[in-house]
Design a protein around this motif. Structure first.
Motif, mmCIF file in Angstrom:
data_model
loop_
_atom_site.group_PDB
_atom_site.id
_atom_site.type_symbol
_atom_site.label_atom_id
_atom_site.label_comp_id
_atom_site.label_asym_id
_atom_site.label_seq_id
_atom_site.Cartn_x
_atom_site.Cartn_y
_atom_site.Cartn_z
ATOM 1 N N GLY A 22 62.387 73.450 44.753
ATOM 2 C CA GLY A 22 62.841 74.495 45.676
ATOM 3 C C GLY A 22 64.330 74.399 45.937
ATOM 4 O O GLY A 22 65.033 75.417 46.010
ATOM 5 N N LEU A 23 64.835 73.175 46.077
ATOM 6 C CA LEU A 23 66.271 72.979 46.281
ATOM 7 C C LEU A 23 67.069 73.402 45.044
ATOM 8 O O LEU A 23 68.114 74.042 45.159
ATOM 9 C CB LEU A 23 66.564 71.516 46.623
ATOM 10 N N VAL A 24 66.563 73.038 43.879
ATOM 11 C CA VAL A 24 67.244 73.421 42.638
ATOM 12 C C VAL A 24 67.279 74.941 42.516
ATOM 13 O O VAL A 24 68.310 75.527 42.174
ATOM 14 C CB VAL A 24 66.556 72.775 41.409
ATOM 15 N N LYS A 25 66.166 75.588 42.824
ATOM 16 C CA LYS A 25 66.102 77.050 42.762
ATOM 17 C C LYS A 25 67.114 77.682 43.725
ATOM 18 O O LYS A 25 67.845 78.600 43.351
ATOM 19 C CB LYS A 25 64.695 77.523 43.100
ATOM 20 N N SER A 26 67.186 77.176 44.946
ATOM 21 C CA SER A 26 68.133 77.716 45.931
ATOM 22 C C SER A 26 69.576 77.485 45.492
ATOM 23 O O SER A 26 70.430 78.364 45.649
ATOM 24 C CB SER A 26 67.904 77.078 47.298
ATOM 25 N N ARG A 27 69.851 76.314 44.952
ATOM 26 C CA ARG A 27 71.208 76.029 44.477
ATOM 27 C C ARG A 27 71.583 76.970 43.330
ATOM 28 O O ARG A 27 72.694 77.493 43.274
ATOM 29 C CB ARG A 27 71.326 74.572 44.034
ATOM 30 N N MET A 28 70.644 77.230 42.438
ATOM 31 C CA MET A 28 70.911 78.136 41.321
ATOM 32 C C MET A 28 71.111 79.570 41.810
ATOM 33 O O MET A 28 71.933 80.303 41.256
ATOM 34 C CB MET A 28 69.778 78.071 40.289
ATOM 35 N N GLN A 29 70.371 79.981 42.832
ATOM 36 C CA GLN A 29 70.568 81.323 43.395
ATOM 37 C C GLN A 29 71.964 81.452 43.991
ATOM 38 O O GLN A 29 72.600 82.501 43.872
ATOM 39 C CB GLN A 29 69.502 81.625 44.445
ATOM 40 N N LYS A 146 67.950 74.927 54.083
ATOM 41 C CA LYS A 146 67.019 73.981 53.443
ATOM 42 C C LYS A 146 67.593 72.563 53.458
ATOM 43 O O LYS A 146 66.852 71.599 53.640
ATOM 44 C CB LYS A 146 66.728 74.402 52.004
ATOM 45 N N LEU A 147 68.899 72.457 53.269
ATOM 46 C CA LEU A 147 69.528 71.136 53.238
ATOM 47 C C LEU A 147 69.531 70.456 54.604
ATOM 48 O O LEU A 147 69.681 69.247 54.687
ATOM 49 C CB LEU A 147 70.962 71.232 52.719
ATOM 50 N N GLU A 148 69.392 71.243 55.662
ATOM 51 C CA GLU A 148 69.480 70.685 57.006
ATOM 52 C C GLU A 148 68.132 70.549 57.709
ATOM 53 O O GLU A 148 68.082 70.008 58.812
ATOM 54 C CB GLU A 148 70.419 71.544 57.860
ATOM 55 N N THR A 149 67.063 71.058 57.123
ATOM 56 C CA THR A 149 65.759 71.005 57.793
ATOM 57 C C THR A 149 64.871 69.933 57.182
ATOM 58 O O THR A 149 64.939 69.650 55.990
ATOM 59 C CB THR A 149 65.045 72.373 57.740
ATOM 60 N N PHE A 150 64.038 69.369 58.026
ATOM 61 C CA PHE A 150 63.113 68.329 57.610
ATOM 62 C C PHE A 150 61.899 68.957 56.963
ATOM 63 O O PHE A 150 61.428 69.986 57.427
ATOM 64 C CB PHE A 150 62.687 67.493 58.845
ATOM 65 N N PRO A 151 61.347 68.417 55.938
ATOM 66 C CA PRO A 151 61.650 67.197 55.191
ATOM 67 C C PRO A 151 62.605 67.417 54.025
ATOM 68 O O PRO A 151 62.964 66.482 53.322
ATOM 69 C CB PRO A 151 60.284 66.763 54.675
ATOM 70 N N THR A 152 63.026 68.666 53.832
ATOM 71 C CA THR A 152 63.887 68.972 52.697
ATOM 72 C C THR A 152 65.186 68.183 52.745
ATOM 73 O O THR A 152 65.696 67.769 51.703
ATOM 74 C CB THR A 152 64.195 70.485 52.662
ATOM 75 N N ASN A 153 65.718 67.961 53.950
ATOM 76 C CA ASN A 153 66.987 67.229 54.062
ATOM 77 C C ASN A 153 66.871 65.803 53.526
ATOM 78 O O ASN A 153 67.826 65.262 52.989
ATOM 79 C CB ASN A 153 67.522 67.259 55.493
ATOM 80 N N VAL A 154 65.705 65.206 53.655
ATOM 81 C CA VAL A 154 65.500 63.842 53.145
ATOM 82 C C VAL A 154 65.575 63.840 51.618
ATOM 83 O O VAL A 154 66.280 63.022 51.017
ATOM 84 C CB VAL A 154 64.140 63.279 53.630
ATOM 85 N N ILE A 155 64.862 64.782 51.007
ATOM 86 C CA ILE A 155 64.857 64.882 49.548
ATOM 87 C C ILE A 155 66.261 65.262 49.055
ATOM 88 O O ILE A 155 66.751 64.707 48.069
ATOM 89 C CB ILE A 155 63.820 65.937 49.068
#
Length: 186
Positions: A22-29, A146-155
């Protein structure tokens, strides 16, 4: 007992993989949204030499304006970051608007079909740049949340994801325009 532990590990791995993807997808967008801006900046930069050549024939003494446009066009092309590109782009937009304002003093230029077509294309391109900026900031916001919310920020922290920069509105454009109707009712 071992099956339960193994099941928990598999579930955790699947969660980490899902969050990472999900993070990779958001970064690519975010990168794609910047790419759309970049395409429109290139389109505008390709149109500007034609505009300059058209205006040169009519407005010989407006050389400073045309030289500034050429310089800013190069700055946009050579920018190394989105913020730098947009700062140069904003200055270029103001200079191009200045050319259109100068054209008001040259009726033959205003009537020139080539100039009218270039003006229309540049106006459309400026609108596309504006829309692409809005899209970029929207996608950037989603990614940064996404980068600032839990648990995504941990990953994100584990895998080195970094926040994307928003494109800022230039200070000149934030100023409230002055409207003066004092001389109209006399």
């Amino acid at each position: 007992m071992i099956w339960i532990i193994l099941g928990i590990i598999v579930v955790l791995v699947l969660i980490v993989v899902g969050v990472y993807n999900g993070l990779v997808k958001s970064r690519m967008q975010t990168r794609e949204a910047w790419s759309q801006i970049d395409v429109q900046l290139k389109r505008r930069n390709d149109l500007i030499p034609n505009l300059i050549e058209t205006v040169k024939g009519y407005a010989k003494y407006e050389g400073d304006t045309l030289a500034k446009v050429t310089q800013l066009r190069q700055q946009v092309a050579q920018a190394t970051s989105p913020a730098e590109a947009m700062a140069a782009s904003d200055a270029l937009s103001r200079q191009v608007a200045g050319i259109f304002a100068v054209a008001e003093n040259y009726p033959d230029l205003k009537a020139n079909t080539n100039f009218m077509q270039l003006q229309e294309e540049l106006t459309n391109t400026e609108n596309k740049i504006s829309y692409a900026r809005q899209l970029y900031n929207s996608v950037t916001s989603n990614y940064n949340v996404k980068l600032e919310t839990f648990p995504t920020n941990v990953i994100a922290g584990m895998f080195g994801f970094r926040q994307a920069e928003f494109l800022q509105v230039p200070e000149e454009e934030k100023a409230v325009p002055k409207v003066d109707f004092s001389g109209l009712g006399d």
